[in-house]
Design a protein around this motif. Structure first.
Motif, PDB file in Angstrom:
ATOM      1  N   THR A 139       0.832  -1.200   0.000  1.00  0.00           N
ATOM      2  CA  THR A 139       0.000   0.000   0.000  1.00  0.00           C
ATOM      3  C   THR A 139       0.866   1.250   0.000  1.00  0.00           C
ATOM      4  OG1 THR A 139      -1.735  -1.180   1.210  1.00  0.00           O
ATOM      5  CG2 THR A 139      -1.829   1.230   1.227  1.00  0.00           C
ATOM      6  N   MET A 140       1.905   1.252   0.812  1.00  0.00           N
ATOM      7  CA  MET A 140       2.813   2.397   0.850  1.00  0.00           C
ATOM      8  C   MET A 140       3.526   2.583  -0.496  1.00  0.00           C
ATOM      9  SD  MET A 140       4.280   2.210   4.781  1.00  0.00           S
ATOM     10  CE  MET A 140       5.874   2.645   4.241  1.00  0.00           C
ATOM     11  N   LEU A 141       3.914   1.505  -1.143  1.00  0.00           N
ATOM     12  CA  LEU A 141       4.574   1.597  -2.449  1.00  0.00           C
ATOM     13  C   LEU A 141       3.626   2.150  -3.517  1.00  0.00           C
ATOM     14  CD1 LEU A 141       6.704  -1.672  -2.524  1.00  0.00           C
ATOM     15  CD2 LEU A 141       7.512   0.677  -2.283  1.00  0.00           C
ATOM     16  N   ILE A 142       2.372   1.744  -3.466  1.00  0.00           N
ATOM     17  CA  ILE A 142       1.390   2.244  -4.430  1.00  0.00           C
ATOM     18  C   ILE A 142       1.181   3.751  -4.228  1.00  0.00           C
ATOM     19  CG2 ILE A 142      -1.066   2.179  -5.058  1.00  0.00           C
ATOM     20  CD1 ILE A 142      -0.930  -0.871  -4.533  1.00  0.00           C
ATOM     21  N   VAL A 143       1.018   4.183  -2.993  1.00  0.00           N
ATOM     22  CA  VAL A 143       0.825   5.599  -2.694  1.00  0.00           C
ATOM     23  C   VAL A 143       2.062   6.391  -3.110  1.00  0.00           C
ATOM     24  CG1 VAL A 143       0.579   7.267  -0.799  1.00  0.00           C
ATOM     25  CG2 VAL A 143      -0.837   5.215  -0.857  1.00  0.00           C
ATOM     26  N   LEU A 144       3.236   5.868  -2.846  1.00  0.00           N
ATOM     27  CA  LEU A 144       4.481   6.533  -3.223  1.00  0.00           C
ATOM     28  C   LEU A 144       4.607   6.669  -4.740  1.00  0.00           C
ATOM     29  CD1 LEU A 144       7.178   7.725  -2.276  1.00  0.00           C
ATOM     30  CD2 LEU A 144       8.132   5.426  -2.410  1.00  0.00           C
ATOM     31  N   SER A 145       4.281   5.620  -5.492  1.00  0.00           N
ATOM     32  CA  SER A 145       4.390   5.686  -6.955  1.00  0.00           C
ATOM     33  C   SER A 145       3.379   6.672  -7.532  1.00  0.00           C
ATOM     34  CB  SER A 145       4.210   4.302  -7.573  1.00  0.00           C
ATOM     35  OG  SER A 145       2.888   3.849  -7.432  1.00  0.00           O
ATOM     36  N   GLN A 146       2.178   6.750  -6.948  1.00  0.00           N
ATOM     37  CA  GLN A 146       1.202   7.730  -7.411  1.00  0.00           C
ATOM     38  C   GLN A 146       1.669   9.154  -7.116  1.00  0.00           C
ATOM     39  OE1 GLN A 146      -2.374   6.424  -5.458  1.00  0.00           O
ATOM     40  NE2 GLN A 146      -2.930   5.035  -7.125  1.00  0.00           N
ATOM     41  N   GLY A 147       2.299   9.344  -5.988  1.00  0.00           N
ATOM     42  CA  GLY A 147       2.836  10.661  -5.642  1.00  0.00           C
ATOM     43  C   GLY A 147       3.940  11.077  -6.594  1.00  0.00           C
ATOM     44  N   ILE A 148       4.806  10.154  -6.941  1.00  0.00           N
ATOM     45  CA  ILE A 148       5.887  10.451  -7.891  1.00  0.00           C
ATOM     46  C   ILE A 148       5.304  10.771  -9.255  1.00  0.00           C
ATOM     47  CG2 ILE A 148       7.830   9.426  -9.137  1.00  0.00           C
ATOM     48  CD1 ILE A 148       8.531   7.959  -6.516  1.00  0.00           C
ATOM     49  N   SER A 149       4.318  10.009  -9.689  1.00  0.00           N
ATOM     50  CA  SER A 149       3.677  10.260 -10.979  1.00  0.00           C
ATOM     51  C   SER A 149       3.021  11.639 -11.001  1.00  0.00           C
ATOM     52  CB  SER A 149       2.642   9.175 -11.263  1.00  0.00           C
ATOM     53  OG  SER A 149       1.967   9.437 -12.457  1.00  0.00           O
ATOM     54  N   SER A 150       2.364  12.019  -9.919  1.00  0.00           N
ATOM     55  CA  SER A 150       1.724  13.333  -9.839  1.00  0.00           C
ATOM     56  C   SER A 150       2.761  14.447  -9.865  1.00  0.00           C
ATOM     57  CB  SER A 150       0.880  13.452  -8.573  1.00  0.00           C
ATOM     58  OG  SER A 150      -0.188  12.544  -8.623  1.00  0.00           O
ATOM     59  N   THR A 151       3.893  14.245  -9.219  1.00  0.00           N
ATOM     60  CA  THR A 151       4.962  15.238  -9.210  1.00  0.00           C
ATOM     61  C   THR A 151       5.545  15.419 -10.612  1.00  0.00           C
ATOM     62  OG1 THR A 151       5.494  14.684  -6.927  1.00  0.00           O
ATOM     63  CG2 THR A 151       7.189  15.839  -8.189  1.00  0.00           C
ATOM     64  N   ILE A 152       5.749  14.340 -11.326  1.00  0.00           N
ATOM     65  CA  ILE A 152       6.277  14.408 -12.689  1.00  0.00           C
ATOM     66  C   ILE A 152       5.279  15.122 -13.596  1.00  0.00           C
ATOM     67  CG2 ILE A 152       6.911  13.019 -14.707  1.00  0.00           C
ATOM     68  CD1 ILE A 152       8.083  10.975 -12.705  1.00  0.00           C
ATOM     69  N   TYR A 153       3.996  14.825 -13.449  1.00  0.00           N
ATOM     70  CA  TYR A 153       2.971  15.503 -14.241  1.00  0.00           C
ATOM     71  C   TYR A 153       2.979  17.003 -13.958  1.00  0.00           C
ATOM     72  CZ  TYR A 153      -1.534  17.259 -15.753  1.00  0.00           C
ATOM     73  OH  TYR A 153      -2.511  18.026 -16.330  1.00  0.00           O
ATOM     74  N   ALA A 154       3.055  17.382 -12.684  1.00  0.00           N
ATOM     75  CA  ALA A 154       3.056  18.802 -12.326  1.00  0.00           C
ATOM     76  C   ALA A 154       4.272  19.507 -12.925  1.00  0.00           C
ATOM     77  CB  ALA A 154       3.043  18.963 -10.811  1.00  0.00           C
ATOM     78  N   LYS A 155       5.425  18.859 -12.905  1.00  0.00           N
ATOM     79  CA  LYS A 155       6.636  19.449 -13.482  1.00  0.00           C
ATOM     80  C   LYS A 155       6.475  19.636 -14.988  1.00  0.00           C
ATOM     81  CE  LYS A 155      11.544  18.654 -14.156  1.00  0.00           C
ATOM     82  NZ  LYS A 155      12.654  17.730 -14.011  1.00  0.00           N
ATOM     83  N   LYS A 156       5.953  18.621 -15.665  1.00  0.00           N
ATOM     84  CA  LYS A 156       5.773  18.717 -17.114  1.00  0.00           C
ATOM     85  C   LYS A 156       4.728  19.776 -17.470  1.00  0.00           C
ATOM     86  CE  LYS A 156       7.333  14.203 -18.570  1.00  0.00           C
ATOM     87  NZ  LYS A 156       7.982  14.295 -19.862  1.00  0.00           N
ATOM     88  N   LYS A 157       3.673  19.875 -16.685  1.00  0.00           N
ATOM     89  CA  LYS A 157       2.636  20.868 -16.955  1.00  0.00           C
ATOM     90  C   LYS A 157       3.171  22.279 -16.733  1.00  0.00           C
ATOM     91  CE  LYS A 157      -2.126  22.160 -16.042  1.00  0.00           C
ATOM     92  NZ  LYS A 157      -3.350  21.871 -15.315  1.00  0.00           N
ATOM     93  N   ALA A 158       3.971  22.483 -15.705  1.00  0.00           N
ATOM     94  CA  ALA A 158       4.560  23.799 -15.456  1.00  0.00           C
ATOM     95  C   ALA A 158       5.489  24.188 -16.603  1.00  0.00           C
ATOM     96  CB  ALA A 158       5.305  23.812 -14.135  1.00  0.00           C
TER      97      ALA A 158
END
Length: 173
Positions: free
Chosen positions: A10-29
């Motif tokens: 569960t922690m790994l899934i939450v961590l991978s989703q957080g990383i994916s969201s961070t990468i998306y935010a960087k690309k969108k910016a």
């Protein structure tokens, strides 16, 4: 052991989703900055033609819109500009030397140069971003034009885009 395994997964899934969201935010910016840069370049070109035309401000506006901007960017697929060598141009007015190129079937991918930290079309590796600029005259006005700058990118299995739009005016009388 099973409770511990479920907790770790569960922690790994939450961590991978957080990383994916961070990468998306960087690309969108980054895409937002590139879209805004497209508008800024076109606005700067407008200002240069209007302020420094040897005949008159109106002649500069007419040349910018009718001879330079609309023929390239009024197409269904828009246009792009290559400002890579902007500062190597000799004065006066290097902005007038930037070509606006019709995209044709599609605009080219922008390149990212790791040495300079700049996006362009001459040197670097494929950045994954595509910038398309379109221009359209505003109905009923010869002194107003709408500029739209859209940046596309792919991430994971999705295609994304961000669009900025601004109306430019012939503001010198």
């Amino acid at each position: 052991i099973s409770i511990f395994t479920v907790s770790v997964l569960t922690m790994l899934i939450v961590l991978s989703q957080g990383i994916s969201s961070t990468i998306y935010a960087k690309k969108k910016a980054t895409a937002g900055y590139l879209a805004q840069e497209g508008i800024e370049y076109i606005r700067n070109m407008r200002d240069t033609y209007v302020l420094y035309d040897s005949l008159s401000a109106q002649a500069g506006w007419d040349y910018f819109t009718l001879s330079k901007l609309l023929p390239a960017c009024d197409q269904a697929n828009g246009c792009y500009f290559n400002g890579d060598d902007l500062f190597s141009q000799s004065p006066p007015q290097p902005m007038t030397k930037i070509p606006l190129n019709t995209c044709g079937q599609a605009c080219p991918n922008m390149l990212y140069d790791n040495l300079t930290g700049k996006f362009g079309y001459t040197t670097g590796t494929n950045s994954g971003y595509v910038r398309q600029i379109t221009a359209a005259p505003v109905s009923g006005s010869t002194d107003e034009i709408t500029i739209t700058s859209t940046v596309y990118w792919a991430q994971g299995s999705g295609q994304y885009q961000i669009t900025f739009s601004e109306n430019l005016y012939n503001w010198v009388e």
